[in-house]
Design a protein around this motif. Structure first.
Motif, PDB file in Angstrom:
ATOM      1  N   GLY A 117      -6.101   5.104  -2.801  1.00 27.77           N
ATOM      2  CA  GLY A 117      -5.654   3.807  -3.275  1.00 27.77           C
ATOM      3  C   GLY A 117      -4.549   3.201  -2.422  1.00 27.77           C
ATOM      4  O   GLY A 117      -3.626   3.883  -2.006  1.00 27.77           O
ATOM      5  N   CYS A 118      -4.680   1.909  -2.183  1.00 25.93           N
ATOM      6  CA  CYS A 118      -3.627   1.090  -1.578  1.00 25.93           C
ATOM      7  C   CYS A 118      -3.418  -0.050  -2.558  1.00 25.93           C
ATOM      8  O   CYS A 118      -4.166  -1.036  -2.553  1.00 25.93           O
ATOM      9  N   ILE A 119      -2.413   0.080  -3.395  1.00 28.24           N
ATOM     10  CA  ILE A 119      -2.308  -0.710  -4.616  1.00 28.24           C
ATOM     11  C   ILE A 119      -1.003  -1.493  -4.637  1.00 28.24           C
ATOM     12  O   ILE A 119       0.058  -0.951  -4.291  1.00 28.24           O
ATOM     13  N   GLY A 120      -1.065  -2.749  -5.053  1.00 29.94           N
ATOM     14  CA  GLY A 120       0.145  -3.534  -5.251  1.00 29.94           C
ATOM     15  C   GLY A 120       1.019  -3.579  -4.019  1.00 29.94           C
ATOM     16  O   GLY A 120       0.652  -4.141  -2.983  1.00 29.94           O
ATOM     17  N   GLY A 121       2.198  -2.966  -4.123  1.00 27.79           N
ATOM     18  CA  GLY A 121       3.115  -2.938  -2.989  1.00 27.79           C
ATOM     19  C   GLY A 121       2.547  -2.265  -1.762  1.00 27.79           C
ATOM     20  O   GLY A 121       2.998  -2.522  -0.641  1.00 27.79           O
ATOM     21  N   GLY A 122       1.535  -1.402  -1.941  1.00 25.55           N
ATOM     22  CA  GLY A 122       0.870  -0.807  -0.788  1.00 25.55           C
ATOM     23  C   GLY A 122       0.201  -1.861   0.074  1.00 25.55           C
ATOM     24  O   GLY A 122       0.199  -1.766   1.306  1.00 25.55           O
ATOM     25  N   VAL A 123      -0.371  -2.892  -0.573  1.00 26.81           N
ATOM     26  CA  VAL A 123      -0.987  -3.986   0.175  1.00 26.81           C
ATOM     27  C   VAL A 123       0.091  -4.801   0.895  1.00 26.81           C
ATOM     28  O   VAL A 123      -0.108  -5.245   2.030  1.00 26.81           O
ATOM     29  N   ASP A 124       1.245  -5.011   0.238  1.00 29.21           N
ATOM     30  CA  ASP A 124       2.368  -5.657   0.917  1.00 29.21           C
ATOM     31  C   ASP A 124       2.709  -4.912   2.204  1.00 29.21           C
ATOM     32  O   ASP A 124       2.950  -5.530   3.251  1.00 29.21           O
ATOM     33  N   ILE A 125       2.739  -3.593   2.122  1.00 32.36           N
ATOM     34  CA  ILE A 125       3.148  -2.764   3.255  1.00 32.36           C
ATOM     35  C   ILE A 125       2.133  -2.835   4.392  1.00 32.36           C
ATOM     36  O   ILE A 125       2.504  -3.056   5.545  1.00 32.36           O
ATOM     37  N   PHE A 140      -8.391  -1.250  -2.001  1.00 32.93           N
ATOM     38  CA  PHE A 140      -7.228  -2.125  -1.905  1.00 32.93           C
ATOM     39  C   PHE A 140      -7.238  -3.071  -3.098  1.00 32.93           C
ATOM     40  O   PHE A 140      -8.262  -3.666  -3.411  1.00 32.93           O
ATOM     41  N   THR A 141      -6.100  -3.233  -3.752  1.00 34.06           N
ATOM     42  CA  THR A 141      -6.034  -4.144  -4.884  1.00 34.06           C
ATOM     43  C   THR A 141      -4.650  -4.779  -5.000  1.00 34.06           C
ATOM     44  O   THR A 141      -3.636  -4.090  -4.881  1.00 34.06           O
ATOM     45  N   ILE A 142      -4.645  -6.097  -5.210  1.00 33.58           N
ATOM     46  CA  ILE A 142      -3.396  -6.821  -5.472  1.00 33.58           C
ATOM     47  C   ILE A 142      -3.188  -6.754  -6.984  1.00 33.58           C
ATOM     48  O   ILE A 142      -3.614  -7.631  -7.736  1.00 33.58           O
ATOM     49  N   LYS A 143      -2.538  -5.701  -7.409  1.00 32.82           N
ATOM     50  CA  LYS A 143      -2.492  -5.335  -8.826  1.00 32.82           C
ATOM     51  C   LYS A 143      -1.514  -6.186  -9.640  1.00 32.82           C
ATOM     52  O   LYS A 143      -1.575  -6.200 -10.880  1.00 32.82           O
ATOM     53  N   GLU A 144      -0.627  -6.895  -8.956  1.00 37.41           N
ATOM     54  CA  GLU A 144       0.420  -7.628  -9.662  1.00 37.41           C
ATOM     55  C   GLU A 144      -0.139  -8.614 -10.684  1.00 37.41           C
ATOM     56  O   GLU A 144       0.464  -8.828 -11.747  1.00 37.41           O
ATOM     57  N   ILE A 145      -1.307  -9.215 -10.392  1.00 35.06           N
ATOM     58  CA  ILE A 145      -1.865 -10.209 -11.300  1.00 35.06           C
ATOM     59  C   ILE A 145      -2.206  -9.599 -12.659  1.00 35.06           C
ATOM     60  O   ILE A 145      -2.129 -10.266 -13.699  1.00 35.06           O
ATOM     61  N   ASP A 146      -2.546  -8.308 -12.678  1.00 33.28           N
ATOM     62  CA  ASP A 146      -2.859  -7.630 -13.938  1.00 33.28           C
ATOM     63  C   ASP A 146      -1.607  -7.194 -14.683  1.00 33.28           C
ATOM     64  O   ASP A 146      -1.695  -6.660 -15.796  1.00 33.28           O
ATOM     65  N   MET A 147      -0.453  -7.402 -14.079  1.00 33.56           N
ATOM     66  CA  MET A 147       0.818  -7.055 -14.719  1.00 33.56           C
ATOM     67  C   MET A 147       1.598  -8.307 -15.102  1.00 33.56           C
ATOM     68  O   MET A 147       2.786  -8.230 -15.429  1.00 33.56           O
ATOM     69  N   GLY A 148       0.921  -9.445 -15.029  1.00 28.85           N
ATOM     70  CA  GLY A 148       1.594 -10.689 -15.392  1.00 28.85           C
ATOM     71  C   GLY A 148       2.623 -11.120 -14.379  1.00 28.85           C
ATOM     72  O   GLY A 148       3.619 -11.773 -14.723  1.00 28.85           O
ATOM     73  N   MET A 149       2.397 -10.777 -13.101  1.00 30.02           N
ATOM     74  CA  MET A 149       3.356 -11.062 -12.037  1.00 30.02           C
ATOM     75  C   MET A 149       2.694 -11.827 -10.904  1.00 30.02           C
ATOM     76  O   MET A 149       1.471 -11.829 -10.767  1.00 30.02           O
TER      77      MET A 149
END
Length: 269
Positions: A117-125, A140-149
């Motif tokens: 997994g390359c998740i959330g901040g991992g994609v930023d990196i 790869f997933t931009i997980k922030e959207i599922d956290m209300g962010m």
């Protein structure tokens, strides 16, 4: 070098292998990890024994992004004034952006080797890295959207300049997983591999090629590419002329010419 708790660093033959080292937490980054990442890449930038950096993760996953305990603590301030509280929160977000900026600003090329997994901040990196390679089963997933962010550490700024903007928006709006083969197809990674072993072997070959080139020219090329990405062609060409006016007449240039004439590999300082 700084003693590291959340990273593992190995330097050999001018190549630095940097590993996220919290496998028990899927390499989620706590405050210590964010602090160490900034210092680590600043020190590698200044280390003349390093010409290229490979970034990967120990364990099953590359990086699960920000540790949830740290995320919950980010917005907790004792300041009663709302204005000052928001000011402190803004400073905290900028402080979390800084270690990722340090990867992009490091004068040495940084290659991300991604499995799991390359998740959330991992994609930023990885968006701040120069090149990305992964295994077929990486995701790869931009997980922030599922956290209300709203993703706030660089993905929304850098990713649309790496992959088609429509795909970047789809990932950001849906939070869906993009797996290795799709990541290669959309240009998120340079290549994908059937196994981690095959990936590391090929990434090492790329790193060795980079390490064999003029270090001054590699650092200059990265600086120019980053500048050109964020400026017009005219501004980029003007900056290029100024850069080479300062850097062109180097010992590396003479070594390259002499090696060519003598039909031998160039050996750079």
């Amino acid at each position: 070098m700084t003693t590291l708790e959340t990273f593992d660093l190995r330097i050999e033959d001018s190549i630095a292998w940097v590993y996220f080292n919290r496998p028990e937490r899927a390499n989620a980054l706590n405050q210590k990890a964010w602090d160490e990442m900034k210092v680590l890449f600043e020190e590698l930038d200044d280390n003349n024994d390093v010409r290229v950096i490979i970034l990967s993760g120990h364990g099953k996953h590359f990086c699960a992004g920000i540790d949830l305990e740290l995320l919950m603590n980010v917005a907790q301030f004792s300041q009663p004034c709302e204005g000052r509280k928001r000011e402190q929160l803004r400073k905290k977000i900028l402080a979390l952006q800084a270690p990722i900026n340090a990867i992009e600003q490091c004068s040495k090329p940084v290659i991300a080797a991604i499995k799991g997994g390359c998740i959330g901040g991992g994609v930023d990196i990885i968006s701040a890295c120069d090149m990305r390679y992964c295994t077929d089963d990486a995701y790869f997933t931009i997980k922030e959207i599922d956290m209300g962010m709203v993703a706030d550490l660089g993905t929304l700024q850098r990713l649309p300049k790496i992959i088609p903007p429509g795909i970047a928006r789809e990932m950001a709006y849906t939070g869906r997983n993009v797996t290795g083969l799709e990541a290669e197809r959309i240009g998120l990674v340079n290549r994908t591999f059937a196994s981690a072993e095959e990936m590391y072997t090929e990434v090492m070959k790329v790193a060795q090629q980079i390490a064999s080139k003029s270090p001054l020219s590699i650092r200059g090329t990265k600086a120019i590419l980053n500048h050109s990405r964020d400026h017009s062609v005219a501004d980029g060409l003007d900056y290029m002329a100024t850069w080479n006016a300062a850097m062109l007449l180097s010992d590396d240039l003479m070594e390259a010419f002499q090696a060519k004439m003598q039909k031998r590999p160039a050996v750079y300082k």
